[in-house]
Design a protein around this motif. Structure first.
Motif, PDB file in Angstrom:
ATOM      1  N   ALA A 109      -2.920  35.259  27.516  1.00 46.04           N
ATOM      2  CA  ALA A 109      -1.731  34.837  28.257  1.00 46.04           C
ATOM      3  C   ALA A 109      -1.961  34.933  29.764  1.00 46.04           C
TER       4      ALA A 109
ATOM      5  N   ALA B 176       6.994  24.541  25.998  1.00 48.38           N
ATOM      6  CA  ALA B 176       5.974  24.162  26.981  1.00 48.38           C
ATOM      7  C   ALA B 176       5.982  22.662  27.275  1.00 48.38           C
TER       8      ALA B 176
ATOM      9  N   GLY C  68      -3.766  32.046  31.195  1.00 49.32           N
ATOM     10  CA  GLY C  68      -2.828  30.941  31.370  1.00 49.32           C
ATOM     11  C   GLY C  68      -2.004  31.090  32.626  1.00 49.32           C
TER      12      GLY C  68
ATOM     13  N   LEU D  88       0.521  24.878  29.998  1.00 48.90           N
ATOM     14  CA  LEU D  88       0.763  25.812  28.900  1.00 48.90           C
ATOM     15  C   LEU D  88       0.844  25.099  27.557  1.00 48.90           C
TER      16      LEU D  88
END
Length: 384
Positions: free
Chosen positions: A18, A273, A21, A309
């Motif tokens: 994460a 996303a 990202g 994302l």
């Protein structure tokens, strides 16, 4: 209990997936409007004064924005060493072109103002355009290739064998992904220029930004449809050991049609996303039409975050699939650094990330406001 065991290995792997990202989004959102402004330079500025207005809108902040690129590269190197090794060897020439363009940008900033000859300055303006569009395009091309799978394999001793070439990276779907990247960063750069400039420059930026917002939605839609209809994804076909050793060859995987969209069906919240990508672009279009630069910048940032994302949400748990040996594909569960390394990096990140965010916020607060054309004309302010 050993300190790093306070957080389990599988949780740390997920956290760092994460965080990568977040760092990629941070780079795209901050340095993205710099790149977008460079792309727009020949189209929104017609006189030398107008071009200096555009340059001075990003001149004070672009260096700080690139911190996110350095953080992202460093984090991949330390947290996902196999990903770093495969991507930076397979995409070596592409990365070299990106770095050459990013190195050219500060040179253009510094040398453009050294002479007043129109030809001298026009050459450096072309260099700024080049240093904006090339990274924007190639970063998108790279993501397009990742979604299709990269032609690498691993030997039993974990040595990397890359069987592709630079020209193979420039395939139709990857170029479409590159076009999405260029369009969304132009939209972002236009929102920044509307916020930071006035008069004809802001008016032209607004018009180009609205076109870019429409192009972002259209190209992103086409890319999604092509991904769904023609490009196969990957799935793991063996048991997943989320706390096992970082050896991709211990699993089995296969190419499977529609695999990149399975996460959306299994976890509907991940639809947020791609929805953010469309909502943000729509918001930027409306805000630019209303001449609301600040709101347009926030909306464009949301769109960029959503688009980036959505790639991670589609591919999870894959990070870098192999098109010639699916078993060698790198995933969240088998390509990270050790448990202790990830824990130490997380502690370091928790200390320094707030400092970086606070410093960045302070810089933008100090430099807030529109670029003053009179100060540029009278040589009483601004750097370029």
């Amino acid at each position: 209990m050993i300190l790093h065991e306070l957080i389990t290995y599988d949780t740390l792997r997920l956290i760092w997936w994460a965080l990568i990202g977040v760092l990629l989004v941070g780079f795209a959102v901050t340095d993205g409007f710099d790149l977008g402004s460079g792309i727009l330079l020949p189209f929104v500025a017609r006189t030398d004064l107008e071009r200096r207005v555009v340059i001075n809108s990003v001149g004070p902040v672009w260096e700080g924005n690139q911190v996110w690129l350095i953080l992202g590269g460093g984090a991949i190197f330390a947290a996902w060493p196999q990903l770093y090794a495969v991507s930076f060897s397979g995409f070596y020439l592409a990365m070299f072109v990106i770095l050459a363009a990013l190195i050219l940008r500060p040179v253009a900033f510094k040398f453009r103002s050294k002479r007043e000859e129109p030809q001298w300055r026009s050459r450096w303006d072309a260099a700024l355009f080049f240093s904006g569009i090339v990274p924007a395009l190639i970063f998108g091309v790279a993501l397009g290739n990742v979604l299709q799978g990269v032609p690498f394999r691993l030997t039993d001793s974990m040595q990397i064998r890359y069987d592709g070439s630079f020209l193979e990276l420039l395939n139709p779907f990857a170029l479409l992904a590159g076009a999405v990247s260029v369009a969304m960063l132009v939209m972002h750069g236009a929102a920044w220029l509307v916020l930071k400039t006035e008069g004809p420059v802001a008016d032209r930026a607004r018009r180009w930004g609205m076109l870019a917002a429409l192009a972002t939605m259209a190209l992103y839609s086409v890319a999604g449809l092509l991904l769904w209809a023609f490009i196969d994804g990957y799935r793991i076909t063996s048991a997943v050991n989320a706390t096992g050793p970082s050896n991709p060859l211990l699993k089995t995987a296969e190419v499977h049609a529609g695999a990149w969209f399975a996460n959306y069906a299994a976890h509907p919240w991940t639809m947020g996303a791609p929805a953010a990508g469309f909502i943000g672009a729509t918001g930027a279009l409306l805000a630019l039409g209303a001449r609301r630069g600040g709101l347009a910048l926030l909306a464009a940032s949301l769109s960029i975050a959503g688009i980036i994302l959505s790639v991670g949400a589609s591919m999870f748990p894959f990070i870098l699939p192999s098109s010639i040996d699916p078993r060698a594909s790198l995933t969240v569960w088998d390509s990270s650094s050790s448990h202790l390394t990830l824990f130490i990096m997380l502690v370091t990140t928790c200390i320094f990330m707030p400092i970086i965010l606070a410093y960045t916020t302070w810089v933008y607060h100090v430099l807030w406001g529109k670029v003053d054309q009179n100060a540029i004309r009278d040589h009483s302010g601004h750097a370029y």
